[in-house]
Design a protein around this motif. Structure first.
Motif, PDB file in Angstrom:
ATOM      1  N   THR A 216     -17.913  19.520   7.874  1.00 35.52           N
ATOM      2  CA  THR A 216     -19.533  20.660   7.884  1.00 35.52           C
ATOM      3  C   THR A 216     -18.894  21.930   7.871  1.00 35.52           C
ATOM      4  O   THR A 216     -18.480  22.235   8.777  1.00 35.52           O
ATOM      5  CB  THR A 216     -20.588  20.182   8.245  1.00 35.52           C
ATOM      6  OG1 THR A 216     -20.504  20.485   9.883  1.00 35.52           O
ATOM      7  CG2 THR A 216     -21.453  18.857   7.893  1.00 35.52           C
ATOM      8  N   VAL A 217     -19.576  23.198   7.469  1.00 42.84           N
ATOM      9  CA  VAL A 217     -19.490  24.099   7.303  1.00 42.84           C
ATOM     10  C   VAL A 217     -20.182  25.669   7.029  1.00 42.84           C
ATOM     11  O   VAL A 217     -20.872  25.316   5.871  1.00 42.84           O
ATOM     12  CB  VAL A 217     -18.095  24.865   6.107  1.00 42.84           C
ATOM     13  CG1 VAL A 217     -17.984  26.307   6.422  1.00 42.84           C
ATOM     14  CG2 VAL A 217     -16.954  24.044   6.202  1.00 42.84           C
ATOM     15  N   ASN A 218     -20.073  25.979   8.386  1.00 39.76           N
ATOM     16  CA  ASN A 218     -21.057  27.033   8.299  1.00 39.76           C
ATOM     17  C   ASN A 218     -20.928  28.459   8.173  1.00 39.76           C
ATOM     18  O   ASN A 218     -19.771  29.430   9.008  1.00 39.76           O
ATOM     19  CB  ASN A 218     -21.536  27.219   9.828  1.00 39.76           C
ATOM     20  CG  ASN A 218     -23.039  28.116  10.036  1.00 39.76           C
ATOM     21  OD1 ASN A 218     -22.921  29.194   9.343  1.00 39.76           O
ATOM     22  ND2 ASN A 218     -24.597  27.732  10.500  1.00 39.76           N
ATOM     23  N   ASP A 219     -20.883  28.659   6.934  1.00 41.21           N
ATOM     24  CA  ASP A 219     -20.019  29.823   6.319  1.00 41.21           C
ATOM     25  C   ASP A 219     -20.716  30.950   7.078  1.00 41.21           C
ATOM     26  O   ASP A 219     -20.203  32.397   6.016  1.00 41.21           O
ATOM     27  CB  ASP A 219     -20.697  29.847   5.130  1.00 41.21           C
ATOM     28  CG  ASP A 219     -21.651  29.853   3.949  1.00 41.21           C
ATOM     29  OD1 ASP A 219     -22.561  29.721   4.757  1.00 41.21           O
ATOM     30  OD2 ASP A 219     -22.445  30.514   3.221  1.00 41.21           O
ATOM     31  N   SER A 220     -21.790  30.814   7.754  1.00 43.11           N
ATOM     32  CA  SER A 220     -22.317  33.037   8.833  1.00 43.11           C
ATOM     33  C   SER A 220     -20.623  32.541   9.432  1.00 43.11           C
ATOM     34  O   SER A 220     -20.509  33.574  10.610  1.00 43.11           O
ATOM     35  CB  SER A 220     -23.002  32.438   8.901  1.00 43.11           C
ATOM     36  OG  SER A 220     -23.338  31.684  10.538  1.00 43.11           O
ATOM     37  N   ARG A 221     -19.660  31.473   9.918  1.00 38.93           N
ATOM     38  CA  ARG A 221     -19.137  31.863  11.582  1.00 38.93           C
ATOM     39  C   ARG A 221     -17.406  31.513  10.589  1.00 38.93           C
ATOM     40  O   ARG A 221     -16.866  31.498  10.878  1.00 38.93           O
ATOM     41  CB  ARG A 221     -19.433  30.574  11.898  1.00 38.93           C
ATOM     42  CG  ARG A 221     -21.125  31.094  13.055  1.00 38.93           C
ATOM     43  CD  ARG A 221     -20.690  30.047  13.959  1.00 38.93           C
ATOM     44  NE  ARG A 221     -20.684  28.679  13.819  1.00 38.93           N
ATOM     45  CZ  ARG A 221     -21.881  28.027  13.703  1.00 38.93           C
ATOM     46  NH1 ARG A 221     -22.865  28.940  13.606  1.00 38.93           N
ATOM     47  NH2 ARG A 221     -22.493  26.521  13.444  1.00 38.93           N
TER      48      ARG A 221
END
Length: 353
Positions: A216-221
């Motif tokens: 999983t990737v939080n694209d804000s970080r």
């Protein structure tokens, strides 16, 4: 009866409307026992779907009981428990014969809650009932089968099948809302090596892991392009599935795909997105778009019936139909409420609707 009526962008009301009537011999009237809210309903309320006229009853998903049938209906009868699909198909036009029911030429396709009154009501008229309703097997809950009205066939057909997911693929899913999660869980049927979920919400990314995402990737970080390139030896994803419907997420899905990769767009877009052909023309990519046809519904129904697909897990919130305003508030603020799918069922008073 009472129904949730669209009155233009940003305006809706749970109000009294006339009960639907059979207008064609292939129609069926279904008493709605359970319905839900779709992200497309939110798009309608934002004004992203201008084809919906004020005065239309919203909703295109339901489980219910057949109340009345037209003279030519043969496959269902009063009293049958049925799934109302989001897609109606005449079954005989060129597109229906090809299994492209979403493109029906004879007044079918996505009509409920779009071109005609929909399912967020006490009763709904379903056109082309013999090819648009599905009997619900005994022992399958309303909540589980309701997920087959739209999100599961949409994620599966427009995302996984259109994207050509194959064993060993690296699959990137941009957007971990209900349809993105449906794409994740049905992609697992094809044994990809990795599924990467990208979203701005940590809560939705946690759900993505529960539904089958490996990364999983939080694209804000984090930069999802860098993460996927590292995972794939700088190649990129074999399949990128866009499941949000914004220019930014579509353009991200393009960047995530490898040369020769496939990009499957599921999201409902209300604004133009840029395709940078000056960058992409030589990369041998394939881009698909589409409206769900619901041709996979019988297959998915078997998987749910045998327990191979846990559809009820999508449901996070439950209401009666008298609580539509609250249900829309919860569903429309999913980032803070962690809502995936809300289910609304008839209250005892609903017997008089």
């Amino acid at each position: 009866m009472r129904a949730l009526v669209y009155h233009g962008p940003g305006r809706k009301a749970w109000e009294e409307v006339p009960e639907p009537e059979i207008t064609d011999e292939g129609d069926v009237i279904v008493r709605v026992d359970a319905t839900t809210i779709c992200g497309t309903d939110l798009h309608i309320l934002k004004g992203d779907v201008p084809g919906v006229s004020p005065g239309t009853v919203l909703g295109h998903e339901a489980v219910g009981t057949v109340d009345e049938v037209g003279d030519s209906v043969r496959r269902v009868a009063p009293g049958d428990r049925v799934l109302v699909s989001c897609i109606s198909g005449c079954g005989s036009c060129q597109f229906c014969r090809e299994g492209r029911y979403g493109q029906c030429l004879e007044g079918g396709g996505w009509v409920l809650g779009h071109a005609i009154d929909g399912t967020q009501a006490g009763y709904v008229r379903v056109p082309y009932a013999d090819t648009s309703l599905y009997r619900v097997p005994d022992g399958v809950s309303d909540e589980a089968v309701l997920m087959l009205a739209d999100i599961l066939p949409t994620g599966y057909e427009v995302g996984v099948l259109a994207g050509g997911v194959r064993p060993g693929d690296v699959v990137a899913v941009v957007g971990a809302g209900p349809v993105g999660l449906a794409a994740i869980t049905t992609a697992r049927l094809f044994s990809p090596s990795h599924i990467v979920a990208v979203d701005l919400s940590d809560g939705r990314l946690e759900a993505a892991r529960a539904f089958g995402a490996d990364v999983t990737v939080n694209d804000s970080r984090e930069d999802p392009v860098a993460v996927i390139r590292k995972l794939t030896g700088r190649l990129g994803a074999d399949v990128a599935i866009e499941a949000v419907g914004t220019p930014e997420t579509f353009e991200m899905a393009i960047r995530l795909a490898r040369p020769g990769g496939r990009i499957a767009n599921i999201g409902v877009h209300g604004r133009p997105a840029t395709l940078h052909l000056e960058e992409q023309w030589a990369r041998d990519i394939t881009i698909t778009t589409g409206l769900v046809d619901a041709s996979s519904t019988p297959t998915l129904m078997r998987l749910v019936t045998t327990g191979q697909l846990d559809a009820a897990r999508f449901v996070t919130h439950r209401f009666t139909m008298d609580d539509f305003d609250k249900a829309y508030e919860i569903f429309g603020n999913a980032a803070t409420t962690a809502a995936l799918k809300v289910v609304l069922t008839r209250s005892e008073a609903g017997d008089d609707w």
